[in-house]
Design a protein around this motif. Sequence first.
Motif, PDB file in Angstrom:
ATOM      1  N   GLY A  75     -30.978 -10.247 -23.051  1.00  0.00           N
ATOM      2  CA  GLY A  75     -30.522 -10.483 -21.690  1.00  0.00           C
ATOM      3  C   GLY A  75     -29.366  -9.576 -21.359  1.00  0.00           C
ATOM      4  N   GLN A  76     -28.516 -10.035 -20.446  1.00  0.00           N
ATOM      5  CA  GLN A  76     -27.404  -9.232 -19.956  1.00  0.00           C
ATOM      6  C   GLN A  76     -26.086  -9.963 -20.212  1.00  0.00           C
ATOM      7  OE1 GLN A  76     -27.702  -6.085 -18.482  1.00  0.00           O
ATOM      8  NE2 GLN A  76     -29.867  -6.233 -19.053  1.00  0.00           N
ATOM      9  N   MET A  77     -25.122  -9.239 -20.808  1.00  0.00           N
ATOM     10  CA  MET A  77     -23.776  -9.770 -20.999  1.00  0.00           C
ATOM     11  C   MET A  77     -22.884  -9.260 -19.870  1.00  0.00           C
ATOM     12  SD  MET A  77     -21.065  -9.084 -24.131  1.00  0.00           S
ATOM     13  CE  MET A  77     -21.563 -10.430 -25.207  1.00  0.00           C
ATOM     14  N   SER A  78     -22.205 -10.170 -19.187  1.00  0.00           N
ATOM     15  CA  SER A  78     -21.259  -9.803 -18.145  1.00  0.00           C
ATOM     16  C   SER A  78     -19.921  -9.436 -18.783  1.00  0.00           C
ATOM     17  CB  SER A  78     -21.071 -10.969 -17.170  1.00  0.00           C
ATOM     18  OG  SER A  78     -20.055 -10.684 -16.228  1.00  0.00           O
ATOM     19  N   VAL A  79     -19.340  -8.323 -18.342  1.00  0.00           N
ATOM     20  CA  VAL A  79     -18.067  -7.837 -18.877  1.00  0.00           C
ATOM     21  C   VAL A  79     -17.153  -7.490 -17.715  1.00  0.00           C
ATOM     22  CG1 VAL A  79     -16.929  -6.114 -20.324  1.00  0.00           C
ATOM     23  CG2 VAL A  79     -19.243  -6.889 -20.915  1.00  0.00           C
ATOM     24  N   LEU A  80     -15.937  -8.038 -17.698  1.00  0.00           N
ATOM     25  CA  LEU A  80     -14.933  -7.637 -16.723  1.00  0.00           C
ATOM     26  C   LEU A  80     -14.200  -6.411 -17.254  1.00  0.00           C
ATOM     27  CD1 LEU A  80     -13.407 -11.055 -15.592  1.00  0.00           C
ATOM     28  CD2 LEU A  80     -15.339  -9.784 -14.613  1.00  0.00           C
ATOM     29  N   LEU A 108     -19.203  -5.317 -15.183  1.00  0.00           N
ATOM     30  CA  LEU A 108     -20.266  -4.542 -15.806  1.00  0.00           C
ATOM     31  C   LEU A 108     -21.332  -5.481 -16.355  1.00  0.00           C
ATOM     32  CD1 LEU A 108     -18.015  -2.139 -17.939  1.00  0.00           C
ATOM     33  CD2 LEU A 108     -18.778  -1.832 -15.573  1.00  0.00           C
ATOM     34  N   SER A 109     -22.517  -4.953 -16.521  1.00  0.00           N
ATOM     35  CA  SER A 109     -23.612  -5.715 -17.128  1.00  0.00           C
ATOM     36  C   SER A 109     -24.125  -4.939 -18.331  1.00  0.00           C
ATOM     37  CB  SER A 109     -24.731  -5.932 -16.111  1.00  0.00           C
ATOM     38  OG  SER A 109     -25.717  -6.801 -16.630  1.00  0.00           O
ATOM     39  N   LEU A 110     -23.994  -5.537 -19.496  1.00  0.00           N
ATOM     40  CA  LEU A 110     -24.327  -4.856 -20.748  1.00  0.00           C
ATOM     41  C   LEU A 110     -25.599  -5.455 -21.343  1.00  0.00           C
ATOM     42  CD1 LEU A 110     -23.302  -2.896 -23.053  1.00  0.00           C
ATOM     43  CD2 LEU A 110     -22.276  -4.932 -24.083  1.00  0.00           C
TER      44      LEU A 110
END
Length: 296
Positions: A23-28, A12-14
């Motif tokens: 910006g965008q935080m990457s989340v598995l 996911l991109s938060l």
Amino acid sequence: MDAIRLSPPRRLSLPVNNRWGAGQMSVLDFGDVKRPVDLVFVHANGFNAMTYRSLLAPLSGSLRIWAPDLRGHGATRLPAEPEGRRGWGDHRDDLVSLLDALDGPPVVLAGHSMGGTASLLAAAERPGRVSRLLLMDPVIWGRLSVMAFHLPLLDRLPGRHPLVRNALARRNRFDSREQALDSYRGRGAFRGWPEMMIADYLADGLRETEDGLALACEPRWEASSYAVHAHDPWRAMRAFRGPVRILKAEAGSTCHVPARPRGLPHVTVETVHGGTHFFPMLKADVARDALFDASV
């Protein structure tokens, strides 16, 4: 393990926008998307969420788990400038954004090393969004040291630590993933790690550049996290009144919370016998059982 548990996590991109930059935080995302998130797990300094895939994936048959890449790590794309940095307020506030984005009941918030400390700091800001904390050898200095790190000049003392020098000297370019794997296998902090876990670390720990592959967590950013400690985990432990379970390494621990911390009856501290700071990698069954017990 069945096919569901071995399946790769979704990514996911938060969106994150706070005083540290947007910006965008990457989340598995592990587990059944139809259920609310049960557990959020936060990685250690210099690593990334994918590093812990083999720890977290077996839990995904029963739990839904989010595992973010912190600012300056993995696939997250947020400004990460070490200049002028004094503490881990950036990681705290990024995790607050993640907690604010969650639907459903309060979650278990867990983390390893710096990820544990950042989780504690975030829980103190959003106690209503967190049911309990599970901290795996968090970086928590003694009370007097934490006070000293808030003073002018004295806040620079951790910058002389060998971890800072080692991070700055870390090799930052590789011709291939195989070359990187060969350079890490059995060495330094990776000694004794399962090869699959090193490969998972490199999956998101390297990024493509014109000159080959580079570390996703730049050495200057990693070093800055070892060097800056003007944040207060003791205040956070007082502010968050839910259960806090700390698992402390028997050897080389970064956690200076005593077995019975004064004035903190909701905090329990247990020693992982035979465990080093990297026990989530080397004793994954101990870490996994603790995560499951916290989440059911």
